[in-house]
Design a protein around this motif. Structure first.
Motif, PDB file in Angstrom:
ATOM      1  N   PHE A  34       0.856  -1.178   0.000  1.00 41.23           N
ATOM      2  CA  PHE A  34       0.000   0.000   0.000  1.00 41.23           C
ATOM      3  C   PHE A  34       0.892   1.228   0.000  1.00 41.23           C
ATOM      4  O   PHE A  34       1.748   1.376   0.863  1.00 41.23           O
ATOM      5  CB  PHE A  34      -0.890   0.041   1.250  1.00 41.23           C
ATOM      6  N   LYS A  35       0.686   2.121  -0.973  1.00 41.94           N
ATOM      7  CA  LYS A  35       1.437   3.377  -1.027  1.00 41.94           C
ATOM      8  C   LYS A  35       0.443   4.527  -1.039  1.00 41.94           C
ATOM      9  O   LYS A  35      -0.455   4.572  -1.870  1.00 41.94           O
ATOM     10  CB  LYS A  35       2.298   3.437  -2.291  1.00 41.94           C
ATOM     11  N   LYS A  36       0.614   5.438  -0.077  1.00 33.68           N
ATOM     12  CA  LYS A  36      -0.235   6.619  -0.034  1.00 33.68           C
ATOM     13  C   LYS A  36       0.589   7.768   0.501  1.00 33.68           C
ATOM     14  O   LYS A  36       1.002   7.757   1.661  1.00 33.68           O
ATOM     15  CB  LYS A  36      -1.448   6.372   0.857  1.00 33.68           C
ATOM     16  N   GLY A  37       0.888   8.690  -0.360  1.00 31.87           N
ATOM     17  CA  GLY A  37       1.702   9.831   0.047  1.00 31.87           C
ATOM     18  C   GLY A  37       3.115   9.395   0.396  1.00 31.87           C
ATOM     19  O   GLY A  37       3.785   8.736  -0.393  1.00 31.87           O
ATOM     20  N   ASN A  38       3.557   9.761   1.587  1.00 38.49           N
ATOM     21  CA  ASN A  38       4.896   9.396   2.035  1.00 38.49           C
ATOM     22  C   ASN A  38       4.927   8.069   2.779  1.00 38.49           C
ATOM     23  O   ASN A  38       5.968   7.676   3.287  1.00 38.49           O
ATOM     24  CB  ASN A  38       5.460  10.489   2.956  1.00 38.49           C
ATOM     25  N   THR A  39       3.799   7.387   2.879  1.00 44.13           N
ATOM     26  CA  THR A  39       3.699   6.153   3.660  1.00 44.13           C
ATOM     27  C   THR A  39       3.616   4.947   2.738  1.00 44.13           C
ATOM     28  O   THR A  39       2.847   4.934   1.787  1.00 44.13           O
ATOM     29  CB  THR A  39       2.455   6.191   4.558  1.00 44.13           C
ATOM     30  N   THR A  40       4.421   3.932   3.043  1.00 41.71           N
ATOM     31  CA  THR A  40       4.376   2.664   2.320  1.00 41.71           C
ATOM     32  C   THR A  40       4.247   1.544   3.333  1.00 41.71           C
ATOM     33  O   THR A  40       5.018   1.462   4.280  1.00 41.71           O
ATOM     34  CB  THR A  40       5.652   2.451   1.488  1.00 41.71           C
TER      35      THR A  40
END
Length: 66
Positions: A34-40
């Motif tokens: 899951f990748k969303k913005g700066n978070t993986t």
């Protein structure tokens, strides 16, 4: 006491093989990312299943010599 160094060498060899194996299978198809913005967020589900099968085979093999 003479068995202990042999066991350590076997464990070291197994860890080396697992380390090399992990370099190549770090991202198998079926692993969830899951990748969303700066978070993986990474869930290595298939990788864990493969490692579990390999370790089960290794321990089963070494368990036969006991």
């Amino acid at each position: 006491m003479t068995e202990f160094p042999k066991v350590l060498m076997i464990i070291g060899g197994v860890l080396l093989i697992i380390g090399i194996f992990m370099q190549f299978i770090g991202k198998l198809p079926g692993d969830i990312v899951f990748k969303k913005g700066n978070t993986t967020i990474f869930f290595p589900i298939v990788t864990c299943i493969v490692i579990s099968i390999v370790l089960s085979l290794v321990f089963s093999f070494f368990g036969r010599f006991k």
